[in-house]
Design a protein around this motif. Structure first.
Motif, mmCIF file in Angstrom:
data_model
loop_
_atom_site.group_PDB
_atom_site.id
_atom_site.type_symbol
_atom_site.label_atom_id
_atom_site.label_comp_id
_atom_site.label_asym_id
_atom_site.label_seq_id
_atom_site.Cartn_x
_atom_site.Cartn_y
_atom_site.Cartn_z
ATOM 1 N N PHE A 22 -33.323 0.414 -36.632
ATOM 2 C CA PHE A 22 -33.178 -0.887 -36.467
ATOM 3 C C PHE A 22 -33.768 -1.527 -35.261
ATOM 4 O O PHE A 22 -33.712 -2.712 -35.061
ATOM 5 C CB PHE A 22 -31.725 -1.380 -36.443
ATOM 6 C CG PHE A 22 -30.673 -0.500 -35.651
ATOM 7 C CD1 PHE A 22 -30.474 -0.797 -34.449
ATOM 8 C CD2 PHE A 22 -29.830 0.319 -36.376
ATOM 9 C CE1 PHE A 22 -30.027 -0.233 -33.488
ATOM 10 C CE2 PHE A 22 -28.929 1.149 -35.647
ATOM 11 C CZ PHE A 22 -28.822 0.673 -34.102
ATOM 12 N N SER A 23 -34.433 -0.873 -34.325
ATOM 13 C CA SER A 23 -35.115 -1.393 -33.208
ATOM 14 C C SER A 23 -36.716 -1.661 -33.556
ATOM 15 O O SER A 23 -37.167 -2.160 -32.674
ATOM 16 C CB SER A 23 -34.981 -0.515 -31.777
ATOM 17 O OG SER A 23 -33.494 -0.591 -31.699
ATOM 18 N N HIS A 24 -37.025 -1.215 -34.465
ATOM 19 C CA HIS A 24 -38.361 -1.141 -34.944
ATOM 20 C C HIS A 24 -38.887 -2.814 -35.013
ATOM 21 O O HIS A 24 -38.087 -3.607 -35.460
ATOM 22 C CB HIS A 24 -38.752 -0.794 -36.306
ATOM 23 C CG HIS A 24 -40.211 -0.464 -36.486
ATOM 24 N ND1 HIS A 24 -41.076 -1.469 -37.012
ATOM 25 C CD2 HIS A 24 -40.988 0.472 -36.503
ATOM 26 C CE1 HIS A 24 -42.226 -1.168 -37.080
ATOM 27 N NE2 HIS A 24 -42.195 -0.033 -36.736
ATOM 28 N N PRO A 25 -40.114 -3.145 -34.513
ATOM 29 C CA PRO A 25 -40.464 -4.474 -34.332
ATOM 30 C C PRO A 25 -40.162 -5.288 -35.654
ATOM 31 O O PRO A 25 -39.995 -6.405 -35.770
ATOM 32 C CB PRO A 25 -41.753 -4.689 -33.708
ATOM 33 C CG PRO A 25 -41.920 -3.119 -33.046
ATOM 34 C CD PRO A 25 -41.012 -2.289 -33.863
ATOM 35 N N LEU A 26 -40.750 -4.556 -36.647
ATOM 36 C CA LEU A 26 -40.778 -5.227 -38.195
ATOM 37 C C LEU A 26 -39.383 -5.494 -38.434
ATOM 38 O O LEU A 26 -39.093 -6.570 -39.130
ATOM 39 C CB LEU A 26 -41.511 -4.308 -39.225
ATOM 40 C CG LEU A 26 -43.047 -4.292 -38.961
ATOM 41 C CD1 LEU A 26 -43.558 -3.334 -39.919
ATOM 42 C CD2 LEU A 26 -43.688 -5.746 -39.143
ATOM 43 N N GLN A 28 -36.933 -5.970 -36.623
ATOM 44 C CA GLN A 28 -36.326 -6.950 -35.575
ATOM 45 C C GLN A 28 -36.703 -8.420 -36.157
ATOM 46 O O GLN A 28 -36.030 -9.363 -35.997
ATOM 47 C CB GLN A 28 -36.854 -6.973 -34.225
ATOM 48 C CG GLN A 28 -36.106 -5.553 -33.656
ATOM 49 C CD GLN A 28 -34.466 -5.806 -33.686
ATOM 50 O OE1 GLN A 28 -33.997 -6.901 -33.138
ATOM 51 N NE2 GLN A 28 -33.698 -5.246 -34.167
ATOM 52 N N LYS A 29 -38.050 -8.471 -36.572
ATOM 53 C CA LYS A 29 -38.702 -9.817 -36.958
ATOM 54 C C LYS A 29 -37.753 -10.130 -38.179
ATOM 55 O O LYS A 29 -37.517 -11.256 -38.289
ATOM 56 C CB LYS A 29 -40.260 -9.407 -37.299
ATOM 57 C CG LYS A 29 -40.797 -10.705 -37.846
ATOM 58 C CD LYS A 29 -42.485 -10.534 -38.352
ATOM 59 C CE LYS A 29 -42.801 -11.752 -38.936
ATOM 60 N NZ LYS A 29 -44.280 -11.607 -39.387
ATOM 61 N N LYS A 30 -37.620 -9.252 -39.127
ATOM 62 C CA LYS A 30 -36.893 -9.827 -40.276
ATOM 63 C C LYS A 30 -35.578 -10.247 -40.097
ATOM 64 O O LYS A 30 -34.989 -11.309 -40.559
ATOM 65 C CB LYS A 30 -36.973 -8.474 -41.232
ATOM 66 C CG LYS A 30 -36.210 -8.913 -42.689
ATOM 67 C CD LYS A 30 -36.624 -10.087 -43.494
ATOM 68 C CE LYS A 30 -38.253 -10.126 -44.083
ATOM 69 N NZ LYS A 30 -38.685 -11.094 -44.962
ATOM 70 N N ILE A 31 -34.904 -9.619 -39.172
ATOM 71 C CA ILE A 31 -33.471 -10.152 -38.732
ATOM 72 C C ILE A 31 -33.655 -11.244 -38.151
ATOM 73 O O ILE A 31 -32.691 -12.216 -38.748
ATOM 74 C CB ILE A 31 -33.077 -9.019 -37.610
ATOM 75 C CG1 ILE A 31 -32.661 -7.735 -38.262
ATOM 76 C CG2 ILE A 31 -31.696 -9.596 -36.937
ATOM 77 C CD1 ILE A 31 -32.393 -6.541 -37.387
ATOM 78 N N ASN A 32 -34.731 -11.512 -37.408
ATOM 79 C CA ASN A 32 -34.780 -13.190 -36.977
ATOM 80 C C ASN A 32 -35.159 -13.945 -37.926
ATOM 81 O O ASN A 32 -34.770 -15.283 -37.791
ATOM 82 C CB ASN A 32 -35.770 -13.104 -35.620
ATOM 83 C CG ASN A 32 -35.140 -12.297 -34.594
ATOM 84 O OD1 ASN A 32 -34.203 -12.088 -34.205
ATOM 85 N ND2 ASN A 32 -36.299 -11.657 -33.677
ATOM 86 N N GLU A 33 -35.686 -13.664 -38.762
ATOM 87 C CA GLU A 33 -35.944 -14.676 -40.091
ATOM 88 C C GLU A 33 -34.652 -14.802 -40.979
ATOM 89 O O GLU A 33 -34.456 -15.933 -41.553
ATOM 90 C CB GLU A 33 -36.944 -13.991 -41.279
ATOM 91 C CG GLU A 33 -38.568 -13.682 -40.417
ATOM 92 C CD GLU A 33 -39.273 -13.006 -41.339
ATOM 93 O OE1 GLU A 33 -39.082 -12.767 -42.587
ATOM 94 O OE2 GLU A 33 -40.410 -12.816 -40.883
#
Length: 54
Positions: A22-26, A28-33
Motif C-alpha cells: 500500500f506504499s507503492h506510488p500508484l 497512493q495515487k489511487k487512494i488520493n483520487e
C-alpha cells in the motif's frame, strides 16, 4: 459461520507485505483520487465497499 482470528493483535493484519504494497506510488495515487478530507465517514465507507467489490 463464526470467524476465529489467528491473532488477537490487529497490527498482524495491517502489516505491509509484497502482495499488499500500500506504499507503492500508484496505490497512493489511487487512494488520493478516491478519498479526500471533505468526505464524511459514511462516504469513505461507501467508497471502500465499492473498491472491495471491484
Amino acid at each position: 459461520m463464526e470467524l476465529i482470528p489467528e491473532s488477537t493483535n490487529l497490527m498482524d493484519y495491517l502489516e505491509e507485505l509484497k502482495v499488499v504494497d500500500f506504499s507503492h506510488p500508484l496505490i497512493q495515487k489511487k487512494i488520493n483520487e478516491l478519498f479526500h478530507e471533505g468526505q464524511s465517514d459514511i462516504e469513505k465507507t461507501k467508497t471502500q465497499r465499492w473498491v472491495r467489490n471491484v
